[in-house]
Scaffold this motif. Sequence first.
Motif, PDB file in Angstrom:
ATOM      1  N   GLY A 143      58.223  -8.578  27.017  1.00 44.97           N
ATOM      2  CA  GLY A 143      56.983  -8.178  26.366  1.00 44.97           C
ATOM      3  C   GLY A 143      56.819  -8.860  25.022  1.00 44.97           C
ATOM      4  N   LEU A 144      55.600  -8.765  24.466  1.00 44.00           N
ATOM      5  CA  LEU A 144      55.297  -9.372  23.174  1.00 44.00           C
ATOM      6  C   LEU A 144      55.823  -8.479  22.054  1.00 44.00           C
ATOM      7  N   PRO A 145      56.692  -9.007  21.172  1.00 43.76           N
ATOM      8  CA  PRO A 145      57.229  -8.173  20.090  1.00 43.76           C
ATOM      9  C   PRO A 145      56.156  -7.838  19.063  1.00 43.76           C
ATOM     10  N   ALA A 146      56.321  -6.691  18.418  1.00 44.48           N
ATOM     11  CA  ALA A 146      55.355  -6.266  17.408  1.00 44.48           C
ATOM     12  C   ALA A 146      55.348  -7.188  16.204  1.00 44.48           C
ATOM     13  N   ILE A 147      56.478  -7.782  15.901  1.00 42.89           N
ATOM     14  CA  ILE A 147      56.606  -8.684  14.752  1.00 42.89           C
ATOM     15  C   ILE A 147      57.173 -10.008  15.245  1.00 42.89           C
ATOM     16  N   GLY A 148      56.523 -11.096  14.897  1.00 42.58           N
ATOM     17  CA  GLY A 148      56.974 -12.415  15.308  1.00 42.58           C
ATOM     18  C   GLY A 148      58.234 -12.842  14.575  1.00 42.58           C
ATOM     19  N   ALA A 149      58.636 -14.066  14.798  1.00 36.61           N
ATOM     20  CA  ALA A 149      59.879 -14.579  14.228  1.00 36.61           C
ATOM     21  C   ALA A 149      59.832 -14.600  12.708  1.00 36.61           C
ATOM     22  N   LEU A 150      60.911 -14.095  12.087  1.00 36.81           N
ATOM     23  CA  LEU A 150      61.041 -14.102  10.628  1.00 36.81           C
ATOM     24  C   LEU A 150      62.064 -15.119  10.144  1.00 36.81           C
ATOM     25  N   GLY A 151      62.850 -15.679  11.057  1.00 45.72           N
ATOM     26  CA  GLY A 151      63.824 -16.687  10.679  1.00 45.72           C
ATOM     27  C   GLY A 151      64.960 -16.159   9.840  1.00 45.72           C
ATOM     28  N   LEU A 152      65.375 -14.923  10.078  1.00 46.41           N
ATOM     29  CA  LEU A 152      66.443 -14.325   9.283  1.00 46.41           C
ATOM     30  C   LEU A 152      67.813 -14.632   9.882  1.00 46.41           C
ATOM     31  N   ALA A 153      68.750 -14.949   9.018  1.00 49.10           N
ATOM     32  CA  ALA A 153      70.123 -15.185   9.474  1.00 49.10           C
ATOM     33  C   ALA A 153      71.042 -14.033   9.113  1.00 49.10           C
ATOM     34  N   HIS A 154      70.683 -13.270   8.069  1.00 52.85           N
ATOM     35  CA  HIS A 154      71.564 -12.209   7.589  1.00 52.85           C
ATOM     36  C   HIS A 154      70.740 -10.954   7.302  1.00 52.85           C
ATOM     37  N   LEU A 155      71.331  -9.785   7.571  1.00 51.13           N
ATOM     38  CA  LEU A 155      70.623  -8.518   7.395  1.00 51.13           C
ATOM     39  C   LEU A 155      70.099  -8.293   5.976  1.00 51.13           C
ATOM     40  N   PRO A 156      70.835  -8.662   4.919  1.00 53.00           N
ATOM     41  CA  PRO A 156      70.296  -8.446   3.561  1.00 53.00           C
ATOM     42  C   PRO A 156      68.963  -9.169   3.318  1.00 53.00           C
ATOM     43  N   GLU A 157      68.646 -10.160   4.138  1.00 53.83           N
ATOM     44  CA  GLU A 157      67.390 -10.890   3.980  1.00 53.83           C
ATOM     45  C   GLU A 157      66.209 -10.132   4.580  1.00 53.83           C
ATOM     46  N   ALA A 158      66.486  -9.113   5.388  1.00 52.86           N
ATOM     47  CA  ALA A 158      65.411  -8.403   6.084  1.00 52.86           C
ATOM     48  C   ALA A 158      64.612  -7.550   5.112  1.00 52.86           C
ATOM     49  N   PRO A 159      63.282  -7.555   5.232  1.00 52.99           N
ATOM     50  CA  PRO A 159      62.464  -6.661   4.394  1.00 52.99           C
ATOM     51  C   PRO A 159      62.754  -5.209   4.731  1.00 52.99           C
ATOM     52  N   ARG A 160      62.939  -4.387   3.698  1.00 53.79           N
ATOM     53  CA  ARG A 160      63.275  -2.984   3.918  1.00 53.79           C
ATOM     54  C   ARG A 160      62.208  -2.073   3.316  1.00 53.79           C
ATOM     55  N   PHE A 161      62.030  -0.922   3.971  1.00 49.81           N
ATOM     56  CA  PHE A 161      61.051   0.062   3.533  1.00 49.81           C
ATOM     57  C   PHE A 161      61.700   1.439   3.528  1.00 49.81           C
ATOM     58  N   ALA A 162      61.158   2.323   2.688  1.00 50.60           N
ATOM     59  CA  ALA A 162      61.681   3.686   2.582  1.00 50.60           C
ATOM     60  C   ALA A 162      60.783   4.631   3.365  1.00 50.60           C
ATOM     61  N   LEU A 163      61.394   5.481   4.190  1.00 52.66           N
ATOM     62  CA  LEU A 163      60.632   6.419   5.005  1.00 52.66           C
ATOM     63  C   LEU A 163      59.901   7.414   4.114  1.00 52.66           C
ATOM     64  N   SER A 164      58.593   7.553   4.367  1.00 49.63           N
ATOM     65  CA  SER A 164      57.758   8.445   3.581  1.00 49.63           C
ATOM     66  C   SER A 164      57.285   9.654   4.378  1.00 49.63           C
ATOM     67  N   GLU A 165      57.066   9.470   5.693  1.00 48.53           N
ATOM     68  CA  GLU A 165      56.495  10.548   6.493  1.00 48.53           C
ATOM     69  C   GLU A 165      56.747  10.292   7.968  1.00 48.53           C
ATOM     70  N   THR A 166      56.971  11.349   8.717  1.00 45.60           N
ATOM     71  CA  THR A 166      56.973  11.270  10.181  1.00 45.60           C
ATOM     72  C   THR A 166      56.184  12.460  10.711  1.00 45.60           C
ATOM     73  N   ARG A 167      55.485  12.231  11.811  1.00 42.25           N
ATOM     74  CA  ARG A 167      54.781  13.352  12.451  1.00 42.25           C
ATOM     75  C   ARG A 167      54.526  13.018  13.910  1.00 42.25           C
ATOM     76  N   ALA A 168      54.455  14.054  14.723  1.00 45.45           N
ATOM     77  CA  ALA A 168      54.117  13.880  16.134  1.00 45.45           C
ATOM     78  C   ALA A 168      52.600  13.867  16.275  1.00 45.45           C
ATOM     79  N   LEU A 169      52.108  12.929  17.078  1.00 48.61           N
ATOM     80  CA  LEU A 169      50.690  12.850  17.401  1.00 48.61           C
ATOM     81  C   LEU A 169      50.574  12.836  18.918  1.00 48.61           C
ATOM     82  N   GLY A 170      50.348  14.002  19.499  1.00 46.56           N
ATOM     83  CA  GLY A 170      50.360  14.071  20.958  1.00 46.56           C
ATOM     84  C   GLY A 170      51.726  13.642  21.465  1.00 46.56           C
ATOM     85  N   PRO A 171      51.778  12.708  22.425  1.00 45.41           N
ATOM     86  CA  PRO A 171      53.070  12.269  22.962  1.00 45.41           C
ATOM     87  C   PRO A 171      53.740  11.179  22.136  1.00 45.41           C
TER      88      PRO A 171
END
Length: 367
Positions: free
Chosen positions: A328-356
């Motif tokens: 399948g088609l990935p949600a995010i295309g190639a980022l060209g990362l070789a190491h995990l510290p290079e990955a963009p990181r985000f802080a979780l702000s909210e989660t909620r269920a919306l139907g299923p």
Amino acid sequence: MSDTDKRFLALALSLGRRGQGNTWPNPAVGCVIVRDGRIVGRGWTAPGGRPHAEPQALAQAGPLARGATAYVSLEPCAHHGQTPPCAEALIAAGITRVVAPLADTDPRVSGRGFEILRAAGVEVSTGLLAEQAAHDHAGFFLRAGQQTRPWLTLKLASSFDGRIATATGESQWITAPPARRMVHALRARHDAVMVGAGTARVDDPSLTVRDMGVTRQPLRIVISRRLDLPLSGQLARTANEVPVWICHGPNTDPSLTSAWTGLGARLIPCALNGRQVDPTSALHELGRLGLTRIFCEGGSTLAASLLHADLVDELIGFTAGLAIGAEGLPAIGALGLAHLPEAPRFALSETRALGPDIMHRWLRVPA
């Protein structure tokens, strides 16, 4: 400051959010006038950015504003534009106290509104709910500040394994109606909805807010280096009804330029980054034109370019309980990362269920 101050200022902030997506290039501000513990006036920035929140609340309060407290979600403006300064309007109405969370970063204001109020003998209290207000006004602050760009929200609706379409391109619908309705609500709170050229060609989206009772649609933006978008698609057919802006590269086909201009689209030349429109250039141009909040709905190539350029302020995911597989088609295309510290990181702000499905909201981690 008291719990009562917090309650009324929280109301002012909530009123301000009603204007999000409708007030650019001005901030979406809310104002509540309180006298003797009773609300006598309230208002929020009108569509198009005027009238501002304070004069609307003062008009509702009338003579009851004299001796009252004004709770405002941002420092009252201090400059003469198309309307007189709100700080002067508060003074003229007889307001004796102003509670606001933080100063405006616009250099035309930036503390001067508070100075005008204090010089007139008005008590000014600041700092309450400042973090919440800073988030509400983040797009306006980004555009008015050194970055000169809008706040960018990236939305991804994907399968459990992070796919946005099957190998054959089928994507409707991965998520259920409750999640899709939330997407429309999110569109309505942004100045513009943005997609890449691939999404515009494959999905033929309308990018409008539907079934929410809105009277002012967000702009539709497409990032397309060559302007090679369907001239018979929904965006082309409705460009005279809901504005379409296209960020493109140099040396586009003159016939396509003429065609899209003739349909009513606004063409925005941008610099290139390799073979693609440079996303930083595009966002700076969009900020220069007044936008403060953009809701990006992909596709995967545009999502990757925005993440790689560190331009994503908020990441909103809608995850469905199905698996599509590696083909399948990935949600995010190639980022060209070789190491995990290079990955963009985000802080979780909210989660909620919306139907299923599950909605999860993430905010940029400060450097």
